[in-house]
Every structure is written in structure tokens, then in C-alpha cells.
Design a protein around this motif. Structure first.
Motif, PDB file in Angstrom:
ATOM      1  N   HIS A 216       0.836  -1.197   0.000  1.00 37.24           N
ATOM      2  CA  HIS A 216       0.000   0.000   0.000  1.00 37.24           C
ATOM      3  C   HIS A 216       0.876   1.254   0.000  1.00 37.24           C
ATOM      4  CE1 HIS A 216      -2.640   3.030   2.164  1.00 37.24           C
ATOM      5  NE2 HIS A 216      -3.330   2.735   1.079  1.00 37.24           N
ATOM      6  N   GLY A 217       1.939   1.249   0.807  1.00 39.47           N
ATOM      7  CA  GLY A 217       2.828   2.403   0.868  1.00 39.47           C
ATOM      8  C   GLY A 217       3.573   2.645  -0.430  1.00 39.47           C
ATOM      9  N   VAL A 218       4.083   1.576  -1.037  1.00 38.84           N
ATOM     10  CA  VAL A 218       4.815   1.702  -2.308  1.00 38.84           C
ATOM     11  C   VAL A 218       3.896   2.229  -3.404  1.00 38.84           C
ATOM     12  CG1 VAL A 218       5.964   0.420  -4.144  1.00 38.84           C
ATOM     13  CG2 VAL A 218       6.553  -0.013  -1.760  1.00 38.84           C
ATOM     14  N   ALA A 219       2.666   1.694  -3.465  1.00 38.01           N
ATOM     15  CA  ALA A 219       1.722   2.154  -4.483  1.00 38.01           C
ATOM     16  C   ALA A 219       1.425   3.644  -4.314  1.00 38.01           C
ATOM     17  CB  ALA A 219       0.423   1.350  -4.399  1.00 38.01           C
ATOM     18  N   GLY A 220       1.328   4.104  -3.063  1.00 33.22           N
ATOM     19  CA  GLY A 220       1.093   5.524  -2.812  1.00 33.22           C
ATOM     20  C   GLY A 220       2.237   6.386  -3.292  1.00 33.22           C
ATOM     21  N   ARG A 221       3.474   5.948  -3.059  1.00 27.01           N
ATOM     22  CA  ARG A 221       4.632   6.715  -3.530  1.00 27.01           C
ATOM     23  C   ARG A 221       4.699   6.723  -5.058  1.00 27.01           C
ATOM     24  NH1 ARG A 221       4.211   8.517   0.680  1.00 27.01           N
ATOM     25  NH2 ARG A 221       5.730   8.633   2.382  1.00 27.01           N
TER      26      ARG A 221
END
Length: 329
Positions: free
Chosen positions: A60-65
């Protein structure tokens, strides 16, 4: 871990790094980058002992970045073959385009009214008639024939045959500035728009997955603490029917939910339990309606709440029945 670069920003392109670490069984995952002041800014996405939650938090964090414009220096962060190396299909581009366009509130509301009416007629959930996204697509593309309707994402041949006449009658009177067929959309969506949209889809998907994992952990904690079904429904802020469905899923995944089931069934008369378990042994446990008819004399409760309670007890008894059969095997 992998480093990611942003094509624009401070100073000629920002750069950050994702990290995953483990110490004595405690996992940590997050993001760090250098601020304009030169200090290292660190954001923790997850800290705990669950590998499943760690992985979902990381994705989820990587997709947001990536949605913000960061790209990995090494591919394969979220998928084996990055989508930007694959040619997008027209249906995907149509969805991307529609999601980025505004639509008439009046048309969308008229479509919602139509959906509610059809759902009531067919006694089906509204989303099975058409999702909010599909209604928005109709309001954006405004098909004037059933052939055009089939070009709108979510409306294939069967759905067009079933609802096409009504939908076309509603939309054909509205003027539009674009043409059909919709192949022109391929040129209307540039690579940056498509990339941002795709990463937004991934962020949303991983966010939902993470939410489900967190809710599962919360539910399991409540079961271990001895909470009642009513207390869990209040804690999880969901209906009892939905909560039992989640408990059934936990049981299928192998988690021990019998303490809660035994607690809830303690007040059920033994004779009623015996009749229900005997019916499951004879009729099978897949379908609840014949069981309800057998156990409760073929008549539903005189009130909705009473009927719901009957099915609630049967679903909990089914969990106990299935678990006892697994133990016997």
C-alpha cells in the motif's frame, strides 16, 4: 531495499528508499527520504509481528509513492512485469478516462433511481445491477444504442440485453460532444495520466486488503478476550449478519472461533440443537433455507428480526457441525 526516484521536485528529482527490517520477531516497514534541510525523514508504514499485515502495508505504501510520481530504480516492486511495459487494453483506458471525467449530477441521480428500482424488482443488491463506477461511466459516455452501451466498461452482451432498452431510453435524449465507437480514448489518455490512475487503483486495492487484515486481527482479539457477538458487532461497527459471515471465513481459514460459537449457543435449547444438527447430517449443510424449514417447522418467523435470529443460530451451529466433522475425520 529498493530506491525510488521522482521525475520532478527538489532539487532535480526527489529520491527515497523503502525499507523492511526485523528484530527479534518484530517487523518494521516504511519509507525514508532526504528533506530540503538535509535531514532524513522517516515514515513507518508498519511495526508489529504479522507478516501478512507487513506485506499489505508495504504494498500500500509503495503504491502511494508511485502514484506521487516515484519510480523504482529496480523493477518488480509490485508486480513481475511493470504495467508501463505492457500495452494497455482499450477497456482499461476507457475506465481510466471515465474516472477522470465529471458527469452530470442529474443524470447520475436518475441512474441511481433506476438502479434502486431494478434492485427492488429483482430482489438483488444494487451493486449487482450496476456499480457506482459503472453508472458514472454511463453518464460520461452517454450511449444512445445497445451497441454503444456494450462499449461502456461493465456492460457486456448479457447486461446490455437485460437492461439496454431502459438505459438507452434514459440516455439517448441527452446530447453529447464525443463520438462512438470509443477508440479515440486511446489517444485522449496520455502515459502520465494512465500511470497515475493505475497506481491509484493499486493503492486503493492494497488499502482495502490492509483494512481487511486489520479488521481480522481486531476480530480475533475480541474472540480471544471472550467478547459476545453483540459486543463484537458494536466494536467492528457492522451488522450481526456481516459479522457472522466474517467469523465463518475465519473458521474456513483455520482460526479457532469455537469459544465464541459455544458462548453464543449456550442459551439455545439442547433439543433445538439436536434437531438442527440432525437436519444438517441428513440434508447437508450447504443451503440454510431447507434447514430453516426443517428445524422451525417450515415457517419463517412472524417478524424479520425473529427470522434473522433463526438463520443466525443455524449459521453458528453449522460452524460447530463442520468443525466436529473435521475432528472426526
Amino acid at each position: 531495499m529498493n530506491r525510488l526516484e521522482q521525475s520532478s521536485g527538489f532539487p532535480a528529482g526527489r529520491e527515497g528508499q523503502v525499507f523492511i527490517g526485523e528484530e527479534q520477531g518484530n517487523w518494521t516497514a516504511g519509507w525514508q527520504e532526504t528533506a530540503e534541510s538535509g535531514d532524513t525523514e522517516r515514515t513507518v508504514w508498519y511495526e508489529g509481528t504479522s507478516w501478512e499485515e507487513l506485506l499489505s502495508s508495504f504494498r500500500h505504501g509503495v503504491a502511494g509513492r508511485m502514484k506521487e510520481g516515484y519510480r523504482p530504480m529496480l523493477d518488480g516492486m509490485l508486480e513481475d512485469t511493470p504495467f508501463w511495459e505492457r500495452k494497455p487494453q482499450l477497456q482499461t483506458l476507457l475506465q481510466c478516462y471515465a474516472d477522470g471525467q465529471s458527469a452530470s449530477d442529474e443524470i447520475v441521480e436518475s441512474l441511481r433511481v433506476w438502479r434502486r428500482t431494478k434492485a427492488a424488482e429483482e430482489k438483488r443488491p444494487a451493486y449487482m445491477i450496476a456499480t457506482n463506477r459503472e453508472l458514472h461511466g454511463l453518464a460520461v459516455f452517454l450511449p444512445h444504442s445497445q451497441a454503444e452501451l456494450q462499449q461502456v466498461p461493465g456492460f457486456g452482451k448479457l447486461k446490455a440485453e437485460r437492461y439496454g432498452a431502459e438505459l438507452v431510453a434514459m440516455l439517448a435524449k441527452t446530447e453529447r460532444s464525443h463520438a462512438f465507437p470509443l477508440e479515440w480514448v486511446s489517444a485522449a489518455v496520455n502515459s502520465e495520466q494512465y500511470a497515475a490512475w493505475m497506481f491509484a487503483q493499486r493503492e486503493d486495492r492494497y488499502g482495502k486488503s490492509l483494512s481487511l487484515i486489520q479488521e481480522k486481527r481486531k476480530l480475533l482479539a475480541g474472540i480471544r478476550e471472550g467478547s459476545s457477538l453483540g459486543e463484537l458487532a458494536e466494536r467492528m461497527q457492522c451488522a450481526r449478519r456481516e459479522l457472522i459471515a466474517r467469523i465463518e471465513q475465519l473458521d474456513e481459514e483455520g482460526y479457532d472461533v469455537l469459544p465464541l460459537i459455544d458462548q453464543e449457543l449456550a442459551a439455545v435449547p439442547e433439543q433445538e440443537k439436536e434437531v438442527a444438527l440432525g437436519a444438517m447430517d441428513e440434508l447437508g449443510d450447504r443451503f440454510l433455507k431447507p434447514l430453516q424449514q426443517r428445524v422451525y417447522g417450515g415457517a419463517a418467523g412472524t417478524e424479520y428480526a425473529e427470522t434473522e435470529r433463526q438463520y443466525e443460530k443455524l449459521r453458528m451451529l453449522r460452524i460447530s457441525f463442520r468443525r466436529s466433522r473435521k475432528i472426526a475425520i
